[in-house]
Design a protein around this motif. Structure first.
Motif, PDB file in Angstrom:
ATOM      1  N   ALA A  60      -2.762   1.640  25.935  1.00 56.95           N
ATOM      2  CA  ALA A  60      -2.383   1.730  24.548  1.00 56.95           C
ATOM      3  C   ALA A  60      -1.542   0.670  23.949  1.00 56.95           C
ATOM      4  CB  ALA A  60      -1.536   3.089  24.205  1.00 56.95           C
ATOM      5  N   CYS A  61      -0.751   0.118  24.959  1.00 54.12           N
ATOM      6  CA  CYS A  61       0.064  -1.096  24.700  1.00 54.12           C
ATOM      7  C   CYS A  61      -0.535  -2.466  24.973  1.00 54.12           C
ATOM      8  CB  CYS A  61       1.450  -0.950  25.317  1.00 54.12           C
ATOM      9  SG  CYS A  61       1.122  -1.083  27.286  1.00 54.12           S
ATOM     10  N   THR A  62      -1.732  -2.496  25.074  1.00 54.89           N
ATOM     11  CA  THR A  62      -2.553  -3.643  25.557  1.00 54.89           C
ATOM     12  C   THR A  62      -2.388  -5.097  24.241  1.00 54.89           C
ATOM     13  OG1 THR A  62      -4.134  -2.637  26.886  1.00 54.89           O
ATOM     14  CG2 THR A  62      -4.333  -4.834  26.302  1.00 54.89           C
ATOM     15  N   VAL A  63      -1.822  -6.041  24.703  1.00 52.54           N
ATOM     16  CA  VAL A  63      -2.003  -7.113  24.065  1.00 52.54           C
ATOM     17  C   VAL A  63      -2.481  -8.190  24.796  1.00 52.54           C
ATOM     18  CG1 VAL A  63       0.279  -6.407  22.656  1.00 52.54           C
ATOM     19  CG2 VAL A  63       0.417  -7.980  24.824  1.00 52.54           C
ATOM     20  N   GLN A  64      -2.655  -9.602  24.086  1.00 54.22           N
ATOM     21  CA  GLN A  64      -3.353 -10.567  24.853  1.00 54.22           C
ATOM     22  C   GLN A  64      -2.143 -11.425  25.010  1.00 54.22           C
ATOM     23  OE1 GLN A  64      -6.680 -12.166  23.108  1.00 54.22           O
ATOM     24  NE2 GLN A  64      -7.747 -10.206  23.250  1.00 54.22           N
ATOM     25  N   ILE A  65      -1.789 -12.090  26.089  1.00 57.85           N
ATOM     26  CA  ILE A  65      -1.048 -13.129  26.530  1.00 57.85           C
ATOM     27  C   ILE A  65      -1.819 -14.263  26.960  1.00 57.85           C
ATOM     28  CG2 ILE A  65       1.017 -14.055  27.738  1.00 57.85           C
ATOM     29  CD1 ILE A  65       1.984 -11.090  27.737  1.00 57.85           C
ATOM     30  N   ASP A  66      -1.550 -15.408  26.110  1.00 59.48           N
ATOM     31  CA  ASP A  66      -2.582 -16.443  26.470  1.00 59.48           C
ATOM     32  C   ASP A  66      -3.959 -16.347  26.707  1.00 59.48           C
ATOM     33  OD1 ASP A  66      -0.383 -18.077  26.166  1.00 59.48           O
ATOM     34  OD2 ASP A  66      -0.037 -18.277  28.391  1.00 59.48           O
ATOM     35  N   GLY A  67      -4.510 -15.179  25.817  1.00 63.31           N
ATOM     36  CA  GLY A  67      -6.040 -14.768  25.950  1.00 63.31           C
ATOM     37  C   GLY A  67      -6.330 -13.858  26.952  1.00 63.31           C
ATOM     38  N   LYS A  68      -5.440 -13.448  27.656  1.00 61.63           N
ATOM     39  CA  LYS A  68      -5.563 -12.237  28.679  1.00 61.63           C
ATOM     40  C   LYS A  68      -4.960 -11.080  28.429  1.00 61.63           C
ATOM     41  CE  LYS A  68      -7.246 -15.495  31.899  1.00 61.63           C
ATOM     42  NZ  LYS A  68      -8.337 -16.179  31.399  1.00 61.63           N
ATOM     43  N   ALA A  69      -5.542  -9.894  28.565  1.00 60.75           N
ATOM     44  CA  ALA A  69      -5.179  -8.509  28.354  1.00 60.75           C
ATOM     45  C   ALA A  69      -4.256  -8.161  29.058  1.00 60.75           C
ATOM     46  CB  ALA A  69      -6.394  -7.553  28.305  1.00 60.75           C
ATOM     47  N   GLY A  82       6.886 -18.985  25.648  1.00 59.84           N
ATOM     48  CA  GLY A  82       6.345 -20.238  26.108  1.00 59.84           C
ATOM     49  C   GLY A  82       4.705 -19.875  25.882  1.00 59.84           C
ATOM     50  N   GLN A  83       4.425 -18.616  25.930  1.00 56.20           N
ATOM     51  CA  GLN A  83       3.354 -18.198  25.741  1.00 56.20           C
ATOM     52  C   GLN A  83       2.763 -17.586  24.660  1.00 56.20           C
ATOM     53  OE1 GLN A  83       3.942 -15.046  28.977  1.00 56.20           O
ATOM     54  NE2 GLN A  83       2.823 -16.332  30.349  1.00 56.20           N
ATOM     55  N   ARG A  84       1.477 -17.378  24.451  1.00 62.82           N
ATOM     56  CA  ARG A  84       0.897 -17.196  23.098  1.00 62.82           C
ATOM     57  C   ARG A  84       0.713 -15.641  23.321  1.00 62.82           C
ATOM     58  NH1 ARG A  84      -4.083 -19.271  22.674  1.00 62.82           N
ATOM     59  NH2 ARG A  84      -4.076 -19.894  24.930  1.00 62.82           N
ATOM     60  N   ILE A  85       1.130 -14.985  22.488  1.00 64.91           N
ATOM     61  CA  ILE A  85       0.978 -13.489  22.270  1.00 64.91           C
ATOM     62  C   ILE A  85       0.084 -13.139  21.167  1.00 64.91           C
ATOM     63  CG2 ILE A  85       2.176 -11.005  22.082  1.00 64.91           C
ATOM     64  CD1 ILE A  85       4.827 -12.627  23.143  1.00 64.91           C
ATOM     65  N   THR A  86      -1.015 -12.224  21.309  1.00 62.92           N
ATOM     66  CA  THR A  86      -1.686 -11.887  20.175  1.00 62.92           C
ATOM     67  C   THR A  86      -1.620 -10.287  20.254  1.00 62.92           C
ATOM     68  OG1 THR A  86      -3.239 -13.737  20.496  1.00 62.92           O
ATOM     69  CG2 THR A  86      -3.838 -12.082  18.956  1.00 62.92           C
ATOM     70  N   GLU A  89      -2.447  -6.834  15.073  1.00 60.36           N
ATOM     71  CA  GLU A  89      -2.500  -7.461  13.640  1.00 60.36           C
ATOM     72  C   GLU A  89      -2.931  -8.905  13.793  1.00 60.36           C
ATOM     73  OE1 GLU A  89       0.672  -4.408  14.290  1.00 60.36           O
ATOM     74  OE2 GLU A  89      -0.245  -5.932  15.542  1.00 60.36           O
ATOM     75  N   GLY A  90      -2.998  -9.681  14.633  1.00 60.57           N
ATOM     76  CA  GLY A  90      -3.192 -11.037  14.738  1.00 60.57           C
ATOM     77  C   GLY A  90      -4.583 -11.297  15.114  1.00 60.57           C
ATOM     78  N   LEU A  91      -5.855 -10.347  15.433  1.00 59.78           N
ATOM     79  CA  LEU A  91      -6.936 -10.361  15.538  1.00 59.78           C
ATOM     80  C   LEU A  91      -7.750 -11.014  14.299  1.00 59.78           C
ATOM     81  CD1 LEU A  91      -8.329  -7.785  17.702  1.00 59.78           C
ATOM     82  CD2 LEU A  91      -8.151  -9.957  18.291  1.00 59.78           C
ATOM     83  N   ALA A  92      -7.505 -10.313  13.299  1.00 57.73           N
ATOM     84  CA  ALA A  92      -8.140 -10.842  12.081  1.00 57.73           C
ATOM     85  C   ALA A  92      -8.001 -12.185  11.733  1.00 57.73           C
ATOM     86  CB  ALA A  92      -8.005  -9.543  10.799  1.00 57.73           C
ATOM     87  N   ARG A  93      -8.720 -12.982  11.239  1.00 53.43           N
ATOM     88  CA  ARG A  93      -8.360 -14.406  10.552  1.00 53.43           C
ATOM     89  C   ARG A  93      -8.928 -14.481   9.413  1.00 53.43           C
ATOM     90  NH1 ARG A  93     -10.464 -18.632  14.384  1.00 53.43           N
ATOM     91  NH2 ARG A  93      -9.286 -17.765  15.932  1.00 53.43           N
ATOM     92  N   GLY A 118      -5.159  -0.865  21.482  1.00 54.79           N
ATOM     93  CA  GLY A 118      -5.295  -1.471  22.770  1.00 54.79           C
ATOM     94  C   GLY A 118      -6.768  -1.463  23.327  1.00 54.79           C
ATOM     95  N   GLN A 119      -7.679  -0.833  22.902  1.00 50.50           N
ATOM     96  CA  GLN A 119      -9.131  -0.756  23.417  1.00 50.50           C
ATOM     97  C   GLN A 119      -9.734  -2.176  22.633  1.00 50.50           C
ATOM     98  OE1 GLN A 119     -11.200   1.165  25.159  1.00 50.50           O
ATOM     99  NE2 GLN A 119      -9.842   3.028  25.052  1.00 50.50           N
ATOM    100  N   MET A 120      -9.091  -2.392  21.506  1.00 48.45           N
ATOM    101  CA  MET A 120      -9.637  -3.716  20.816  1.00 48.45           C
ATOM    102  C   MET A 120      -9.276  -4.919  21.409  1.00 48.45           C
ATOM    103  SD  MET A 120      -9.352  -2.932  16.753  1.00 48.45           S
ATOM    104  CE  MET A 120     -10.544  -1.601  15.918  1.00 48.45           C
ATOM    105  N   MET A 121      -7.794  -4.895  21.772  1.00 50.58           N
ATOM    106  CA  MET A 121      -7.449  -6.157  22.403  1.00 50.58           C
ATOM    107  C   MET A 121      -7.713  -6.240  23.845  1.00 50.58           C
ATOM    108  SD  MET A 121      -5.643  -7.108  20.140  1.00 50.58           S
ATOM    109  CE  MET A 121      -5.040  -8.508  21.072  1.00 50.58           C
ATOM    110  N   SER A 122      -8.255  -5.174  24.682  1.00 53.44           N
ATOM    111  CA  SER A 122      -8.836  -5.374  25.861  1.00 53.44           C
ATOM    112  C   SER A 122     -10.542  -5.955  25.622  1.00 53.44           C
ATOM    113  CB  SER A 122      -8.826  -4.165  26.722  1.00 53.44           C
ATOM    114  OG  SER A 122      -7.425  -3.759  27.262  1.00 53.44           O
TER     115      SER A 122
END
Length: 177
Positions: A60-69, A82-86, A89-93, A118-122
Motif C-alpha cells: 500500500a505504501c509503494t512509491v517509485q525511487i529513481d523509477g523503481k517500485a 539525492g534520489q527522485r521520489i515519485t 500524486e506525481g504520476l499525472a502530468r 500502491g498498485q498504480m505505482m508498482s
C-alpha cells in the motif's frame, strides 16, 4: 574525573534532509529514524501513499525511487536524499492522467481504493522495466507484492495490460515521471 556531559537522546536529534518529490526539492528537518512513508504523509501532506502493514508486506505504501517500485515503509527518509521520489500524486502530468491511472479508471480496477495508489505505482514501474515480460503470469508475479483485500486482481491485471501500449518511455528529466 568523569565528564558528566551527556549527548541528547537520539529521539531529540533532527537532521536536515532534502527530498526530491514529484520533481520538487523539499528540505525537511527529520529525526534519523523517520521512514519515507511518514515523511511523505505527515510532513509533506502527500497522503496518497497509504500506511498498511508497516512491514513491507502489503504494498500500500509503494512509491517509485529513481523509477523503481519501493515500499516506503521500509526506507529511511534520510536514505533518499539525492534520489527522485515519485508518489501517486506525481504520476499525472500537465493535467493528463498517467496511462496506468486512466486504465485503472476505465477498467474499474479498484473497489475500496485503499491499495490503488500502491498498485498504480508498482504497475507504472513494471511497465518501464524491460526485464518484466508482458504475459499475464509475468505481470501477476511482478505485482505479487501488492495485496488487494477486495480481490480486484482481474481488473488490475486488465488495466495494466491496457496501459502497456500507452505507457511513456522513462523520462530522463529530474522529476521521475
Amino acid at each position: 574525573m568523569m565528564d558528566h556531559t551527556e549527548a541528547p537522546p537520539q529521539d531529540a536529534v533532527e537532521m536536515t534532509v532534502t527530498l526530491t518529490v514529484n520533481g520538487e526539492s523539499r528540505p525537511l528537518s527529520l529525526k534519523p529514524n523517520v521512514v519515507l512513508l511518514d515523511a511523505l504523509r505527515d510532513r509533506l501532506g502527500l497522503t496518497g501513499t497509504k500506511k498498511g502493514c508497516d512491514h513491507g508486506q502489503c504494498g500500500a505504501c509503494t512509491v517509485q525511487i529513481d523509477g523503481k517500485a519501493v515500499n516506503s515503509c521500509l526506507r529511511l527518509a534520510a536514505m533518499c536524499e539525492g534520489q527522485r521520489i515519485t508518489t501517486v500524486e506525481g504520476l499525472a502530468r500537465d493535467g493528463q492522467l498517467h496511462p496506468v491511472q486512466q486504465a485503472f479508471l476505465e477498467r474499474d480496477a479498484y473497489q475500496c481504493g485503499f491499495c490503488t495508489p500502491g498498485q498504480m505505482m508498482s504497475a507504472a514501474a513494471l511497465l518501464e522495466d524491460e526485464r518484466i515480460g508482458d504475459s499475464d503470469a509475468e505481470v501477476r508475479e511482478a505485482m505479487s507484492g501488492n495485496i488487494c483485500r477486495c480481490g480486484a486482481y482481474k481488473n488490475i491485471l486488465a488495466a495494466i495490460q491496457d496501459a502497456r501500449p500507452h505507457s511513456r518511455p522513462a523520462d530522463s528529466g529530474g522529476d521521475g515521471r
